[in-house]
Design a protein around this motif. Structure first.
Motif, short mmCIF file in Angstrom:
data_model
loop_
_atom_site.label_atom_id
_atom_site.label_comp_id
_atom_site.label_asym_id
_atom_site.label_seq_id
_atom_site.Cartn_x
_atom_site.Cartn_y
_atom_site.Cartn_z
N LYS A 1 0.83 -1.20 0.00
CA LYS A 1 0.00 0.00 0.00
C LYS A 1 0.87 1.26 0.00
O LYS A 1 2.02 1.23 0.42
N GLU B 1 -3.15 5.10 1.29
CA GLU B 1 -4.05 3.94 1.30
C GLU B 1 -4.09 3.27 2.66
O GLU B 1 -5.15 2.83 3.11
N THR C 1 -4.93 -4.52 -1.10
CA THR C 1 -4.37 -3.50 -1.96
C THR C 1 -4.71 -3.79 -3.42
O THR C 1 -4.72 -4.94 -3.86
N GLY C 2 -5.00 -2.74 -4.15
CA GLY C 2 -5.37 -2.92 -5.55
C GLY C 2 -4.16 -3.20 -6.43
O GLY C 2 -4.06 -4.24 -7.08
N SER C 3 -3.21 -2.28 -6.47
CA SER C 3 -1.98 -2.46 -7.25
C SER C 3 -0.80 -2.30 -6.31
O SER C 3 -0.55 -1.20 -5.81
#
Length: 273
Positions: A33, A37, A46-48
């Motif tokens: 993160k 975030e 976490t997205g990316s």
């Protein structure tokens, strides 16, 4: 035990496995993160993932140097522990000399002495000998702390080796050192591998001994470096989590590839002798 009993027993085992794996997964998630975030929602996936945290942790406080320090000290300490522990185990299990039983009991009793009890006199002795803040000093400190454990396990393992093999080697003209090198070391290879892995884990995960013996920043080990990373990046938790992840990866890989040897080493003292 029937199928229902096995399924019932699997429930607490699964919960225990989840409780063990979750902290590592949580740390890896936080390490991916950004700081924003993490502040907004620390528990969401976490997205990316952001690899910048790993780079910052690796270069921010010199963790690359700390990793080299840890590797150097652990390799030297484990090699010395295995050499001394194997020789002492052979002597205590197959040689009869005055005081051998008392010496073995002394090694066994040393297992129950916490390091906190001896750390002050140990550091003072090392300071008088000029060993503080030196690699040999930390290696000797690890040997002094973990040698009783190594001797105990190697003595228990070597006690299962038939005495006839030692007598036959002596009849063939081998000295005691020759018997140890040509007979005991090959037969003790499985135990040496197990004990060596355990000793390596003990030395790698240590913080207190390394913090006392190696106070200067350039001589820190990796685990001590992680604690300094926490102080420097106290407000940037993802970077600190990335540093923890870096320090945990070698231990995790060691457990994954040598889990059978680690289990054998833990149970060696109970099944041998």
């Amino acid at each position: 035990m029937g199928r229902a009993g096995r399924r019932l027993a699997a429930v607490p085992m699964a919960l225990l496995a989840l409780a063990t794996v979750y902290p590592l997964l949580f740390t890896a998630n936080v390490a991916g993160k950004t700081r924003r975030e993490y502040v907004l929602d620390r528990f969401s996936p976490t997205g990316s993932p952001h690899a910048e945290n790993l780079v910052t942790a690796w270069t921010g406080v010199g963790m690359a140097r700390y990793a080299v320090n840890s590797l150097l000290v652990v390799v030297c300490a484990v090699a010395l522990l295995l050499l001394l522990g194997s020789m002492a185990g052979f002597a205590l299990s197959h040689l009869r000399f005055r005081g051998s039983g008392a010496l073995f009991l002394g090694c066994l009793a040393a297992l129950f002495v916490p390091f906190q009890v001896i750390m002050v006199p140990l550091v003072r002795i090392m300071a008088d000998g000029g060993l503080v803040d030196t690699y040999p000093g930390l290696v000797l400190a690890y040997v002094a702390q973990f040698l009783p454990f190594t001797i105990f396990l190697m003595t228990s393992y070597y006690a299962s080796v038939p005495r006839e093999l030692v007598d036959a080697a002596r009849i063939d003209g081998n000295t005691l050192y020759g018997v140890h090198r040509r007979v005991m070391l090959p037969l003790g290879a499985p135990a040496l591998l197990s004990v060596g892995i355990l000793d390596a884990l003990f030395c790698w995960n240590d913080v207190l001994i390394a913090l006392l013996v190696m106070p200067s920043p350039e001589h820190r080990t990796l685990m001590v470096g992680v604690t300094s990373l926490r102080g420097q990046y106290a407000q940037d938790v993802p970077v600190f989590a990335a540093g923890v992840l870096i320090a945990a990866v070698p231990v995790l890989l060691l457990h994954l590839f040598f889990q059978r040897q680690i289990a054998d080493g833990v149970t060696a003292g109970a099944t041998k002798g």
